[in-house]
Every structure is written in C-alpha cells, then in structure tokens.
Design a protein around this motif. Structure first.
Motif, short mmCIF file in Angstrom:
data_model
loop_
_atom_site.label_atom_id
_atom_site.label_comp_id
_atom_site.label_asym_id
_atom_site.label_seq_id
_atom_site.Cartn_x
_atom_site.Cartn_y
_atom_site.Cartn_z
N UNK A 1 2.40 -1.03 -4.03
CA UNK A 1 1.29 -0.71 -4.94
C UNK A 1 0.82 0.70 -4.63
N UNK B 1 -3.22 -1.99 3.61
CA UNK B 1 -1.89 -1.79 4.17
C UNK B 1 -0.88 -2.71 3.51
N UNK B 2 -1.27 -3.99 3.38
CA UNK B 2 -0.38 -4.96 2.73
C UNK B 2 -0.03 -4.50 1.32
N UNK B 3 -1.02 -3.98 0.60
CA UNK B 3 -0.80 -3.53 -0.77
C UNK B 3 0.18 -2.36 -0.80
N UNK B 4 -0.01 -1.42 0.12
CA UNK B 4 0.89 -0.25 0.15
C UNK B 4 2.32 -0.70 0.42
N UNK B 5 2.47 -1.68 1.33
CA UNK B 5 3.82 -2.10 1.73
C UNK B 5 4.56 -2.88 0.64
N UNK B 6 3.83 -3.54 -0.28
CA UNK B 6 4.55 -4.20 -1.37
C UNK B 6 4.82 -3.21 -2.51
#
Lengths: 235, 288
Positions: B182, B175-180
């Motif tokens: 990626x 989730x963190x990756x999608x939100x930055x």
C-alpha cells in the motif's frame, strides 16, 4: 534469486549494517543467524524497501531493486513477513489475508486461488476467518502473517523471526509449515535466533554479528562449525 | 412532547452535520496522525463555495453542494501534495503548525473574495412537514437523510473498496500496510480528498440555516474536536456516536435549561466521559 552486495544501512546516522554480501537461491531455504541487534531485521527492511540503504545493491532475479518502493518490490515477487507480525488487528483474518493480495487485486481468480492455498496451509485460519486478527493466539497470528505474505504470490519469502514469543510446540508447527512452503518452490530467507531448528531445515546460512557477515556456508558446515556450536547451539 | 419532538429533529439534523465534519477530521487523524486545525476553515470555505455555486452559477441546491465537495476534494489533494507531503518526515508539531497556516490562509482568501461581513443564503427548499405534531422544516429532513446516505456510502467505501481498505490498513498498522504494497502517499491524498468532501457536504447542508461568515468555522472546529476526542481519536463509530450525542445534548440543554447551557453541555459530557474512559468511547491506547 537475491544477490546482495556491499549493503549498508543506518538509523538516524547510526550505522547498523556494514557492507553485507548475501545470496539466496530460488527454491532454497537460506537462514540468517544472529543475536538481537545483529542487524537481521535491518537487512530485511533494506531489502523490502521499507528502509533506504546508505550503500550497496540488492538484486532480485537479475534486476536492481535497491531504489524500488515497497509496493514495487512486492509486485516483483519478493514478500517480507516482518518481525512482530504487523497485522491489522481490528480486521478479520480474511480481510488481513485479502490485503496481502493488495498488489494482485486486479486478478480476482488468482486471488481466490491464493486464498484457498492459505487456508489449505493453515486450516485453523479458515475456521477463524471472521474473527479479528488481534484476538487470535500468538501462533495463529504468526500464521496470518505468513499467509498474508503468501497472498502476494511471491517467488521469494523473507521471514523475520517467525518463532519469536511462541511456545516450542507451536514453533515446531511454524517450522513445518515453512518447510512445506519451501517445498512448493518458494525460496525462503529466514532470520532466526533459534539456530538449532533453523539449521535443521535450511539449505545454507549466514551468521551476522554487529552488522557484518562473520560466517557463511551450507547448513551442515554451520552446524559443525565450533564457533556456531559455542555461540548458538549450546554445545 | 411536541417541543421535545421538534428539538429531537433539530438535534438529529445538527448531529448529521457534526458527524460529517467529525468523520473527516478523525480520518485524517487516523491516517496521518495529526489534528487538522484548518478543518473549521475548510468547512467555512465549503459553505462559501456552495453559496457561490447556488447563487452565482445558478446550479440546483444538491448539485451546488456536490460541486463544492468536488472542489474541496481536489483542494485536499493539492494541500496534501503541497503542504503535508513535504513534511512527512518531520515531527507532528510541524504538521500542526502547517494546518494553522492553512487556516489563516483560507480565512484571508475568503475575506478577500466575499468580504468580512455576513452573507445570507436563500433557503432553496421551503415548507415544513408535520411529524408527531411537531413542525419540521424540509431543510432539516434533507440534512438528516443526506447525512445517513453519505454515512452509508462512506462505510461501504471504507469496508469494501480497495482504497478504503488501504485507509483502514494504514490506520491499524503502517509497517504492515507498506509491506503488503500500500502506497502511503496515495492513501494520504485519498484521505484528504474524502475528509474535505465530507466537510464540504456538511457546510453545504447547514448553509441555508446559518449565516455565512469567515469566522463560522471556529465554533464548529471546537465542537468537532470535542466530538472526536469523546468518540476516541481515529474511530469512525466514535465520531458518529459522539456527533449525535453531543448534538442532541446541546439542543436539549439549550431548550430546557438555557441557551448558554447548550455549549456548556458539550464540554460537561466530554469531561465526564474522559474522567471514566480517558481514551474516549472507542479509543485504544496508541503511542505515536
């Protein structure tokens, strides 16, 4: 500016959000109040492209972003700092922050300036920049999460319950920082259960219950509304 | 002592092969969350492609390995798009079944082109060097050096390049990756490409030592799964340490106890480590 019209969303065919209308202006601090499960996080996920809404529209600065990818939305200047932080726990604080600028990685100068701004905002993070993000305290992790969102150089920042699980004193610090970010001209959309503190710093607000907007108005109006006082302010 | 040094060199060379193959498997597991059961078959295909480029096309040995790696990296992207991307919202069992399908498909293709029998690849480099009294073949030295160089390049790629950082970010928080910002599809493709290029290099290095056959991936597959479970699923240092530990244990047990004890040693170590630390050496508890 964000304009949400008739937004509905569901998880596995269970409807969570029902035709929600919300507006958040540039430079203002808009708060979304609501209990657990009232649909705050779902609303935010539908805005940042992590969750596909089933109906309705999200407009950001006049542009329809309802079907955009999360990457596209971050690039346009709308950053989402999620509930539960979602940091990269084994990476250093600095790497977490640098990944926040993933969509701006072509512009090294700008990224460097953004990193400096994050460290100015949270000096403690500069001290701990080499430590694994997962090893920090809850409050510091929240700072990393906010800092990481700011690294994408947003004009509007969505903050989902930044005070969750934090001690009252730390919560106050986080709120002070949110005010500071807002003063820099970044619009803030803040979801909170902590209605008292949130309404004190907010410009205007909405109250969500069971996936519907049940109340809205300026922060003053909401503070004085008997229903809000009874439900959230413990008056 | 001479025997020991000799076998240590053999163990290190085997460890290099295991590492390269295991890292590819553990990367795919870390990013996509399922075990690629076709990994052994892809290793086998890598060996045949190296054979093809060396013998039929006439490329120099190292260039032949690189060519095989490029072809497999491209195949990785195609597989991700064609097979795994359409399954992205289905349960992980579906991915595993799909990898079994890919495995059978690759074995059938190789049998069709090169036949079911054994092939021998001419050793491109001959000769030996004397190390502390032991005779070590140049081929094994090439394997060890290549493995170390590739591991260093890979570490640089994962820690320094944006694509590598994106891979690590997705492994640690989707989730963190999608939100930055990626893009998960992009990272899945890059991961498959890197994973398959690594296994092709491993296969190309080992091809002159072992005979090629369509079933050559099976035993490697088993060993490599043991290695990544031993090191901790999804862990890169785990795959490296696990690879060398298993290889040296296998070679030493085969030398000093009996040939059969070599393979048994792999699983004795695996059981012993899991009894003490059920998540593997570097594993963390994750819920998927």
């Amino acid at each position: 500016m964000i304009t949400i019209t008739g937004l509905s969303a569901s998880y596995d065919a269970v409807d969570v959000l029902h035709a929600v209308d919300i507006t958040a202006n540039d430079g203002e601090l808009t708060v979304i109040l609501g209990a657990n499960g009232s649909g705050k996080s779902t609303l935010f996920k539908a805005m940042s492209g992590v969750l596909r809404p089933t109906a309705g529209q999200v407009e950001f600065n006049g542009e329809d972003i309802t079907r955009s990818s999360p990457a596209g939305i971050v690039k346009k200047g709308l950053a989402h700092c999620p509930e539960g932080r979602h940091l990269f726990p084994q990476m250093s604080v600095e790497k977490n922050l640098m990944l926040g600028a993933y969509v701006r990685r072509g512009d090294k100068k700008r990224v460097k300036a953004l990193l400096e701004r994050s460290y100015e905002l949270f000096p403690i993070l500069h001290e701990k920049r080499k430590q694994a993000a997962g090893s920090l305290s809850g409050g510091q992790q929240q700072m990393v999460a906010i800092g990481r969102s700011l690294m994408s150089d947003p004009t509007m920042l969505i903050l989902d319950e930044p005070s969750m699980g934090l001690a009252p004193l730390i919560t106050q610090q986080v709120f002070d920082t949110i005010v500071e970010i807002n003063k820099e001209g970044i619009g803030v959309l803040l979801a909170e259960q902590n209605a008292n503190s949130a309404l004190q710093i907010a410009t205007s607000g909405y109250v969500l219950a069971e996936g519907r907007v049940v109340l809205s108005g300026t922060a003053k109006e909401l503070q004085n509304d008997p229903r809000v006082q009874r439900a959230y302010l413990g008056v | 002592m001479t025997l020991f040094v000799q076998q240590l060199a053999n163990g290190l060379a085997l460890g290099g092969i295991y590492c390269l193959a295991a890292i590819g498997l553990t990367l795919v597991f870390g990013v996509l969350g399922f075990p690629n059961l076709a990994h052994g078959a892809l290793y086998m295909l890598g060996a045949y492609l190296t054979f093809f480029f060396l013998t039929d096309v006439g490329l120099p040995y190292v260039v032949a390995i690189l060519a095989a790696a490029v072809v497999l990296a491209f195949l990785g992207v195609v597989l991700e798009r064609l097979v795994f991307h359409p399954l992205r919202n289905s349960p992980h069992t579906h991915h595993m079944i799909a990898t079994v399908g890919v495995m059978f498909f690759l074995v059938a293709v190789v049998q069709e082109i090169w036949g079911t029998g054994f092939l021998r690849m001419e050793s491109p480099v001959n000769g030996q060097v004397s190390v502390a009294g032991a005779q070590v073949s140049w081929q094994r030295i090439i394997i060890i050096v290549t493995a170390v160089v590739v591991l260093l390049l890979l570490t640089w790629f994962l820690k320094r390049s944006p694509h590598g950082q994106a891979i690590e970010a997705i492994e640690q928080d989707r989730t963190g990756a999608a939100l930055v910002g990626i893009n998960p599809s992009m990272v899945s493709m890059v991961t498959f490409a890197v994973s398959l290029a690594l296994v092709a290099i491993a296969a190309g290095l080992v091809a002159p030592i072992n005979l090629l056959s369509p079933g050559m991936g099976d035993s490697l597959s088993l060993t490599v799964f043991a290695i990544i479970i031993l090191g901790g699923l999804g862990s890169l240092p785990g795959a490296i340490i696990g690879g060398f530990t298993i290889a040296i244990a296998e070679v030493m047990a085969a030398t000093y106890i009996s040939v059969g004890a070599g393979e048994a040693a792999i699983f004795i170590i695996l059981i012993a480590v899991l009894a003490i630390k059920p998540t593997g050496i570097f594993g963390t508890v994750t819920q998927r």
